[in-house]
Design an enzyme around this catalytic site. Structure first.
Site, short mmCIF file in Angstrom:
data_model
loop_
_atom_site.label_atom_id
_atom_site.label_comp_id
_atom_site.label_asym_id
_atom_site.label_seq_id
_atom_site.Cartn_x
_atom_site.Cartn_y
_atom_site.Cartn_z
N TYR A 15 -23.32 -46.85 -68.02
CA TYR A 15 -23.62 -47.46 -66.71
C TYR A 15 -25.06 -47.12 -66.34
CZ TYR A 15 -18.54 -47.01 -65.61
OH TYR A 15 -17.16 -47.06 -65.58
N HIS B 165 -18.15 -51.20 -58.43
CA HIS B 165 -18.82 -50.24 -57.55
C HIS B 165 -19.73 -50.96 -56.56
CE1 HIS B 165 -18.32 -47.11 -61.01
NE2 HIS B 165 -17.20 -47.35 -60.37
N ASN C 26 -19.92 -42.63 -60.30
CA ASN C 26 -18.91 -43.48 -59.65
C ASN C 26 -18.89 -43.11 -58.18
OD1 ASN C 26 -18.32 -42.37 -62.33
ND2 ASN C 26 -16.82 -44.00 -62.46
N1 6FA Z 1 -14.88 -45.10 -57.83
C1 6FA Z 1 -15.00 -43.83 -58.24
O1 6FA Z 1 -15.72 -43.04 -57.62
N2 6FA Z 1 -14.34 -43.39 -59.37
C2 6FA Z 1 -13.55 -44.22 -60.11
O2 6FA Z 1 -12.98 -43.79 -61.12
C3 6FA Z 1 -13.42 -45.56 -59.70
N3 6FA Z 1 -12.68 -46.43 -60.41
C4 6FA Z 1 -12.48 -47.68 -59.91
C5 6FA Z 1 -11.59 -48.54 -60.58
O3 6FA Z 1 -11.03 -48.13 -61.70
C6 6FA Z 1 -11.29 -49.80 -60.03
C7 6FA Z 1 -10.36 -50.72 -60.77
C8 6FA Z 1 -11.88 -50.19 -58.80
C9 6FA Z 1 -11.56 -51.53 -58.15
C10 6FA Z 1 -12.77 -49.35 -58.15
C11 6FA Z 1 -13.08 -48.10 -58.70
N4 6FA Z 1 -13.94 -47.23 -58.06
C12 6FA Z 1 -14.10 -45.95 -58.52
C13 6FA Z 1 -14.65 -47.63 -56.83
C14 6FA Z 1 -13.98 -47.09 -55.57
O4 6FA Z 1 -12.57 -47.18 -55.65
C15 6FA Z 1 -14.51 -47.88 -54.38
O5 6FA Z 1 -15.91 -47.71 -54.32
C16 6FA Z 1 -13.89 -47.44 -53.07
O6 6FA Z 1 -12.48 -47.54 -53.09
C17 6FA Z 1 -14.42 -48.27 -51.93
O7 6FA Z 1 -13.85 -47.81 -50.73
P1 6FA Z 1 -13.89 -48.66 -49.38
O8 6FA Z 1 -13.31 -47.82 -48.31
O9 6FA Z 1 -15.24 -49.22 -49.22
O10 6FA Z 1 -12.97 -49.94 -49.67
P2 6FA Z 1 -11.58 -50.18 -50.41
O11 6FA Z 1 -11.70 -51.50 -51.08
O12 6FA Z 1 -11.17 -49.01 -51.20
O13 6FA Z 1 -10.53 -50.30 -49.21
C18 6FA Z 1 -10.50 -51.38 -48.34
C19 6FA Z 1 -9.13 -51.42 -47.67
O14 6FA Z 1 -9.15 -52.39 -46.64
C20 6FA Z 1 -8.01 -51.81 -48.63
O15 6FA Z 1 -6.91 -50.95 -48.43
C21 6FA Z 1 -7.69 -53.24 -48.21
O16 6FA Z 1 -6.34 -53.60 -48.42
C22 6FA Z 1 -8.01 -53.21 -46.74
N5 6FA Z 1 -8.39 -54.51 -46.17
C23 6FA Z 1 -9.27 -55.39 -46.69
N6 6FA Z 1 -9.38 -56.45 -45.89
C24 6FA Z 1 -8.57 -56.23 -44.84
C25 6FA Z 1 -8.26 -56.99 -43.68
N7 6FA Z 1 -8.84 -58.17 -43.44
N8 6FA Z 1 -7.36 -56.49 -42.79
C26 6FA Z 1 -6.78 -55.27 -43.04
N9 6FA Z 1 -7.03 -54.53 -44.12
C27 6FA Z 1 -7.93 -55.00 -45.01
C1 ABL Z 2 -14.61 -46.60 -62.59
O1 ABL Z 2 -15.36 -46.13 -61.75
C2 ABL Z 2 -14.68 -48.03 -62.86
O2 ABL Z 2 -14.78 -48.77 -61.67
C3 ABL Z 2 -13.52 -48.55 -63.67
O3 ABL Z 2 -13.89 -49.81 -64.13
C4 ABL Z 2 -13.17 -47.60 -64.80
O4 ABL Z 2 -12.04 -48.02 -65.51
C5 ABL Z 2 -12.82 -46.27 -64.19
N1 ABL Z 2 -13.81 -45.80 -63.29
C6 ABL Z 2 -12.60 -45.18 -65.25
O5 ABL Z 2 -13.79 -44.90 -65.93
C7 ABL Z 2 -12.15 -49.06 -66.49
C8 ABL Z 2 -11.00 -48.96 -67.48
O6 ABL Z 2 -11.10 -47.74 -68.20
C9 ABL Z 2 -10.99 -50.13 -68.42
O7 ABL Z 2 -9.86 -50.10 -69.27
C10 ABL Z 2 -10.99 -51.42 -67.64
O8 ABL Z 2 -11.11 -52.52 -68.52
C11 ABL Z 2 -12.13 -51.44 -66.65
O9 ABL Z 2 -12.07 -50.30 -65.81
C12 ABL Z 2 -12.08 -52.69 -65.76
O10 ABL Z 2 -13.19 -52.76 -64.92
#
Ligand code: 6FA
Ligand code: ABL
Length: 539
Positions: free
Chosen positions: A394, A474, A516
């Site tokens: 990244y 992110h 992250n």
């Molecule tokens: N960040 C990390 O630091 N480490 C990680 O390993 C990591 N992995 C991932 C990952 O694997 C995936 C698949 C994703 C999608 C993100 C990852 N991230 C990781 C990023 C991290 O989760 C985000 O940066 C973080 O959750 C962002 O937090 P926020 O508070 O900005 O926003 P969210 O999207 O988490 O929450 C928004 C909430 O509002 C949700 O519960 C949603 O349902 C709710 N909401 C949305 N619209 C709404 C509405 N109109 N009315 C009511 N509720 C609503």
């Molecule tokens: C993160 O911060 C990323 O947002 C995710 O995309 C990441 O996971 C996790 N952390 C873990 O490093 C990956 C999965 O390991 C993959 O299998 C998957 O395809 C990918 O997220 C999808 O964005």
């Protein structure tokens, strides 16, 4: 009854803000569009092998990779075209839970923060006190499935990297590597749901209401009076504020931007799409009250590229394919008995960072995440899938590329301009970083790269990389903090042109942190809550 504060969205931003506001004695309504997640929140979606326990898919760290392969993926927001969690905890209930305590750089003015935000130490300390990190989440203190860290550390030792405990020195992010750190607690998903949300829920002045979708804020010019929701049990779906009350949007980078558009706040082209919608259009204020702000611009997300390798020592854990339906029986049994073993950790095993000086004079940081298994392999040569592992590279702090997000005519939230590798030096730096990783392979006998394979060089690989798989989930910057005329929210996270509307979520972050982002975001929420409470004129 009216509330002092209505917080929209129970992701990390919303939960922490709501907890701190309720701790200060304010009446707080936290509205979440989705349903329960972990067992503690009432969630029940669990693998058959955990039946009879309260362990759900969202509790068990080892089920993380199955978030992307489960056909019943109700947790993703269906009206956002990138991954976003729509359930209690938001992203923190479905993410990889990689947890990095923020560095001073993450909050620096050179990273876009107002001077008043740079002294983050007390807020980060508050976060750390509530939610410690661990790099050995299994309850027996042992590390499992560590072959990938052994192989990748050999690769990095050869290139001058040092082995550290990453969260012991958050400012050390050049030529360092260490075990992946998480906010798991007692072998289960922890995060803000297991900590801050629990203290908030214990207070009489706090209420969490799920399955309640906020459509727009209701306002007279600059004064917000409440929110309009899809809740048919209250008149007009309306939840009112006390006369000096405040609304805080924490609906995520896409979700909060859309609520602003639907409230007549943002670029005119976006508000006009709302106006054309037969349902949402009539809820807009008159155009004389529209507030033109750069909502959706300045968006950033790490460009990330996967390299896939094999090595004879690796156990790819069947690429996590069976963890939900049919994991190795001994691993499931061990986890159920004591929340220990392979299932107590998400897929990452090792993380590393390196700084790169760019030809434009800007330093950019590269983060690596290594894990057993792979999301996709492109080679046409035979390879041993049981021995594969992935290094995701990244590019983070220092990148210049920015994009734009918004809504389409159906009011789905979408990227409008992709933010990855628009800047040529971002691209050349990432290419250099990937070439460096690969150049160390000769020091690791038996290591073979299978994606790209030896028919494709790194430059062509990056040039032909599918942008939809270059994203990192992110997203930051769509409601960027800063000064009037350039930003969406001011130094107190208040939306410009309003008296009492705030945003506290990833969208206000001006530039990507080293790692992250959710650890850094939780410190942001601690600081935002303090600033909002200190700001006069509120409840
Ligand atoms: N960040 C990390 O630091 N480490 C990680 O390993 C990591 N992995 C991932 C990952 O694997 C995936 C698949 C994703 C999608 C993100 C990852 N991230 C990781 C990023 C991290 O989760 C985000 O940066 C973080 O959750 C962002 O937090 P926020 O508070 O900005 O926003 P969210 O999207 O988490 O929450 C928004 C909430 O509002 C949700 O519960 C949603 O349902 C709710 N909401 C949305 N619209 C709404 C509405 N109109 N009315 C009511 N509720 C609503
Ligand atoms: C993160 O911060 C990323 O947002 C995710 O995309 C990441 O996971 C996790 N952390 C873990 O490093 C990956 C999965 O390991 C993959 O299998 C998957 O395809 C990918 O997220 C999808 O964005």
């Amino acid at each position: 009854s009216p509330y002092d504060y209505i917080v929209v969205g129970s992701g990390p931003g919303g939960i922490i803000t709501a907890d701190r506001l309720s701790q200060a004695g304010k009446s707080v309504l936290l509205l979440e569009r989705g349903g329960p997640s972990t067992g503690e929140t009432g969630g029940t979606y669990q693998p058959n092998w955990a039946k009879g326990t309260n362990l759900t898919k969202f509790d068990v760290p080892g089920l993380f990779e199955s978030m992307f392969t489960d056909a019943n993926d109700f947790w993703w927001c269906k009206d956002i075209t990138v991954f976003a969690g729509c359930l209690v905890g938001g992203g923190t209930s479905v993410n990889g839970a990689l947890y990095w305590l923020p560095s001073d750089s993450d909050f620096s003015t050179s990273n876009g923060w107002p001077q008043a935000w740079t002294n983050h130490a007390q807020y980060t300390a508050a976060l750390k006190a509530r939610l410690p990190s661990t790099d050995h989440p299994s309850t027996d203190g042992k590390r499992y499935l560590e072959e990938t860290s052994v192989v990748v550390s050999k690769l990095l030792n050869n290139q001058g990297y040092r082995n550290i405990t990453i969260n012991d020195t958050p400012d050390s992010k050049d030529h360092v590597y260490g075990y992946s750190a998480y906010d798991f607690i007692a072998g289960k998903r922890g995060g803000p749901v297991a900590t801050y949300l629990q203290t908030a829920k214990a207070r009489k002045n706090f209420k969490l209401q799920i399955y309640t979708n906020v459509l727009n804020v209701v306002r007279n010019g600059s004064q917000i009076t409440g929110v309009k929701t899809n809740d048919t049990t209250v008149v007009g779906g309306f939840y009112p504020l006390n006369p000096n009350g405040r609304v805080i949007l924490s609906a995520g980078s896409y979700g909060s931007a859309r609520i602003l558009f639907r409230s007549g706040i943002g670029p005119t082209d976006m508000i006009n799409l709302v106006k054309s919608d037969p349902v949402a259009g009539p809820n807009l204020p008159p155009s004389s009250q529209w507030i033109n702000l750069p909502v959706g611009y300045n968006v950033s997300d790490n460009p990330s590229i996967n390299l896939v390798f094999t090595h004879p020592s690796i156990n790819s854990y069947d690429n996590w394919a069976n963890v939900f339906t049919n994991p190795p029986a001994a691993d499931a049994a061990q986890y159920l008995a004591s929340q220990s073993g392979i299932m107590a950790q998400a897929s990452p095993r090792l993380n590393f960072w390196r700084a790169y000086g760019g030809s434009d004079g800007v330093t950019r940081w590269l983060q690596g995440t290594a894990r057993p298994g792979a999301a996709s392999v492109t080679t046409s040569y035979p390879y041993n899938a049981t021995q594969m592992f992935t290094i995701t590279a990244y590019l983070s702090t220092g990148i210049k590329s920015r994009g734009r997000l918004g809504i389409n005519a159906g009011l789905n939230a979408v990227p409008l301009v992709n933010p990855w590798l628009v800047d040529p030096v971002d691209k050349s730096t990432l290419i250099t970083g990937l070439q460096d990783i690969v150049s160390g392979m000769s020091a690791v006998p038996g290591m073979v790269m299978i994606t790209p394979d030896n028919t494709t060089n790194i430059v062509d690989y990056v040039n032909n990389y599918d942008p939809s798989t270059m994203n990192s989930n992110h997203w930051v910057g769509s409601n960027i903090i800063g000064t009037a005329g350039k930003a969406v929210v001011d130094v107190n996270t208040k939306v410009f042109g309003t008296n009492n509307l705030f945003v506290v979520d990833a969208s206000i972050i001006p530039a990507l942190p080293y790692g992250n982002p959710h650890g850094m975001l939780m410190s942001v929420a601690e600081q935002a809550a303090a600033k909002i409470l200190a700001l006069s004129g509120g409840p």
